[in-house]
Design an enzyme around this catalytic site. Structure first.
Site, short mmCIF file in Angstrom:
data_model
loop_
_atom_site.label_atom_id
_atom_site.label_comp_id
_atom_site.label_asym_id
_atom_site.label_seq_id
_atom_site.Cartn_x
_atom_site.Cartn_y
_atom_site.Cartn_z
N CYS A 56 0.01 -20.36 -28.25
CA CYS A 56 -0.19 -21.74 -27.82
C CYS A 56 0.84 -22.67 -28.44
O CYS A 56 1.70 -22.27 -29.20
CB CYS A 56 -1.59 -22.22 -28.17
SG CYS A 56 -1.91 -22.25 -29.93
N GLY A 98 2.28 -21.85 -23.45
CA GLY A 98 0.95 -21.49 -22.96
C GLY A 98 0.66 -22.19 -21.65
O GLY A 98 0.95 -23.37 -21.51
N ASN A 156 -2.60 -22.90 -33.59
CA ASN A 156 -1.59 -22.00 -33.04
C ASN A 156 -1.50 -20.81 -33.97
O ASN A 156 -1.16 -20.96 -35.14
CB ASN A 156 -0.24 -22.72 -32.95
CG ASN A 156 0.89 -21.79 -32.52
OD1 ASN A 156 0.65 -20.76 -31.92
ND2 ASN A 156 2.12 -22.15 -32.84
N GLY A 157 -1.79 -19.62 -33.46
CA GLY A 157 -1.71 -18.42 -34.28
C GLY A 157 -2.90 -17.53 -34.08
O GLY A 157 -3.72 -17.72 -33.18
N CYS A 209 7.91 -15.79 -37.88
CA CYS A 209 7.99 -14.90 -36.73
C CYS A 209 9.39 -14.97 -36.10
O CYS A 209 9.77 -15.99 -35.53
CB CYS A 209 6.95 -15.28 -35.70
SG CYS A 209 7.04 -14.30 -34.18
N TYR A 216 12.83 -15.19 -28.43
CA TYR A 216 12.27 -15.34 -27.08
C TYR A 216 11.47 -16.62 -26.86
O TYR A 216 11.66 -17.32 -25.88
CB TYR A 216 11.36 -14.12 -26.80
CG TYR A 216 10.66 -14.15 -25.46
CD1 TYR A 216 11.26 -13.60 -24.33
CD2 TYR A 216 9.38 -14.70 -25.33
CE1 TYR A 216 10.59 -13.61 -23.10
CE2 TYR A 216 8.73 -14.71 -24.11
CZ TYR A 216 9.34 -14.16 -22.99
OH TYR A 216 8.69 -14.18 -21.80
N ASP A 230 19.43 -8.59 -21.97
CA ASP A 230 18.12 -9.23 -21.98
C ASP A 230 17.61 -9.27 -23.42
O ASP A 230 18.18 -8.63 -24.31
CB ASP A 230 17.14 -8.48 -21.08
CG ASP A 230 16.03 -9.38 -20.55
OD1 ASP A 230 16.01 -10.57 -20.90
OD2 ASP A 230 15.18 -8.88 -19.79
N ASP A 231 16.52 -10.04 -23.62
CA ASP A 231 16.07 -10.24 -24.99
C ASP A 231 15.07 -9.20 -25.47
O ASP A 231 14.85 -9.08 -26.68
CB ASP A 231 15.46 -11.64 -25.16
CG ASP A 231 14.36 -11.92 -24.16
OD1 ASP A 231 13.62 -10.98 -23.81
OD2 ASP A 231 14.23 -13.07 -23.72
N CYS A 283 1.59 -6.94 -32.38
CA CYS A 283 1.55 -8.09 -33.29
C CYS A 283 0.14 -8.63 -33.35
O CYS A 283 -0.53 -8.76 -32.33
CB CYS A 283 2.51 -9.18 -32.80
SG CYS A 283 2.39 -10.72 -33.73
N CYS A 292 9.34 -12.18 -40.48
CA CYS A 292 8.44 -11.05 -40.22
C CYS A 292 9.09 -10.13 -39.18
O CYS A 292 9.48 -10.60 -38.10
CB CYS A 292 7.09 -11.56 -39.70
SG CYS A 292 5.94 -10.24 -39.24
N CYS A 335 6.78 -6.09 -35.83
CA CYS A 335 6.76 -5.47 -34.50
C CYS A 335 7.87 -4.42 -34.36
O CYS A 335 7.80 -3.57 -33.47
CB CYS A 335 6.87 -6.52 -33.41
SG CYS A 335 8.28 -7.63 -33.57
#
Length: 462
Positions: A6, A32, A107-108, A242, A248, A351-352, A388, A438, A441
């Site tokens: 979000c 979001g 958010n989180g 993050c 992204y 691409d990412d 994640c 972090c 992932c």
């Protein structure tokens, strides 16, 4: 597709607080698209409006001009990673406790939600939603007896584990908090004498607000009347922001974690080109996510940069579904190749990320059908091998293609001539403070392990 949890926005001491919140959320819409909400304080009570859908679908002039009165406001846009996509789970979430009205926007993701929820329910708490954000409200309320609101918020933050950027509106007080690891971004700004908070600085740009600074990990900022105070949450933790915000999620025109997102993505493309630049006719992105790393890749490699895939920017969230024989329509309606650019060409796509690989496979198949001679793929983030739990809706480990297949197997599945992911070292060379991010992932090294007993732990195997 990767989705984020979000975005949040808050403003203190502005006569058009609701309207500015609307535009702030509009600028953050990429974070979001399921629901949106705004809560204001009119001097006597909290006023709220929440709804399912995009920001312009949820709010109209009646809401902004008449119903949401007051000079303090917080807003929230949501994509659900915990809790169903229902109106009761839309935020900001409001409770009334002992004469105090509290609204919270989060958010989180918390990783000990189930543990805390069981504990609170055993003590008599009744939950109205299925979102982890409601845990904060109950913890704050339980710590209010004999303590200030600020002390209650800090006590709640010491109890929870996970990622959170919070905005809390309690009567005429606005509180902003960032978790001790700093997983999620939160910025402070100023416009026309009012203080503003936002997940990203692109919201400030739309309002012509001045960016002051990012909140520090573990910092709580409290605004009341003309006073702005900063507190440090007592919990000490290493900074673990993050990195997918830079890869992204964040808009490229934002400053996030002190980084210029646009320049970061270009540097990722440059590093990727240094590691593996194929002999091709041109470089192209899959718009829009791969555009900025593709620019950097082309500049570093000296290869021509082309837009051989065109995105339809007027596609909404829904459209009339085609019949079964119109295969892959949902992919084609959003992005379509320029046929004259494809036939007989050797192409490098940048691409990412690759999550499941199914969308990319469909697009590569189309390029082959149009006569592409070679198709090479370069990815500006390392292989995503682990889910994640801090607010990014990655698939479970079983659905992550890089967690279960080698590079050569992925090449065969997608139908490409070669594949290269940027190395973790190359990715970290693209940011200013590599020690602060972090990478769970990619590596499985989680800064906060799951607390046990729920879906999250079943997915990660802790």
């Amino acid at each position: 597709m990767i989705r984020h949890y979000c975005g949040i926005f808050g403003i203190y001491n502005h006569a058009e607080a609701a309207r500015l919140s609307y535009f702030g959320l509009y600028a953050l819409q990429h974070r979001g698209q399921e629901s949106a909400g705004i809560v204001t304080w009119d001097g006597q009570k909290l006023r709220e409006h929440r709804g399912m859908g995009l920001v312009p679908e949820v709010f109209n002039e009646r809401h902004l001009g008449k119903e949401l009165k007051g000079d303090i406001a917080i807003g929230h846009i949501r994509y659900s990673t915990t809790g169903a996509s229902l109106i009761r789970n839309a935020q900001p979430f409001i409770v009334r406790y002992k004469g105090l009205e509290i609204a919270i926007a989060h958010n989180g993701n918390l990783v000990n939600t189930l543990e805390l929820r069981r504990e609170l329910e055993e003590q008599g708490s009744i939950f109205q939603t299925s979102i982890d954000s409601e845990v904060f409200v109950h913890l704050i309320a339980r710590n209010l007896n004999g303590h200030t609101l600020e002390e209650a918020v800090m006590a709640a933050c010491r109890k929870v584990k996970g990622a959170y950027a919070l905005l809390i509106l309690a009567n005429n007080k606005l509180i902003a908090v960032r978790d001790p690891h700093g997983f999620r971004p939160l910025a402070l700004g100023r416009v026309a004498g009012a203080h503003v908070f936002a997940s990203e600085t692109c919201a400030f740009d739309l309002l012509e607000a001045e960016f002051i600074r990012s909140l520090d990990p573990g910092e709580m900022v409290v605004i009341e009347d003309t006073k702005v105070q900063s507190y440090k949450i007592e919990t000490e933790a290493p900074t673990r922001q993050c990195i997918f915000e830079l890869i992204y999620f964040a808009r490229p025109d934002s400053l996030v974690f002190g980084e210029d997102v646009y320049q970061c993505r270009k540097r990722m493309g440059q590093e990727l080109a240094r590691e593996s630049a194929p002999d091709v006719d041109f470089v192209m992105p899959f718009p829009d996510s791969g555009v900025y790393s593709a620019v950097g890749f082309a500049q570093e490699s000296g290869l021509p940069y082309e837009h051989a895939m065109i995105r339809n920017h007027y596609v909404g969230r829904t459209f009339i579904q085609p019949s079964q024989d119109m295969r892959d329509f949902s992919v084609r309606v959003k992005i379509n190749p320029v046929k004259s650019m494809i036939k007989g060409k050797r192409i490098c796509i940048v691409d990412d990320s690759i999550v499941r690989g199914t969308t990319i496979r469909t697009r590569v198949k189309k390029l082959r059908e149009l006569g592409a001679r070679e198709v090479h793929f370069r990815v500006s983030c390392p292989p995503i091998k682990f889910p994640c739990f801090y607010g990014i809706d990655f698939a479970s480990k079983g659905e992550l293609i890089a967690a279960n297949h080698s590079v050569s197997e992925i090449e065969r599945f997608i139908g490409i001539d070669s594949l290269h992911y940027i190395t973790i070292e190359g990715l970290l060379r693209s940011v200013s403070h590599p020690e602060n991010y972090c990478l769970a992932c990619f590596t499985g090294d989680y800064p906060i392990p799951c607390a046990g007993g729920g879906k999250l732990c079943l997915e990660c195997g802790c």
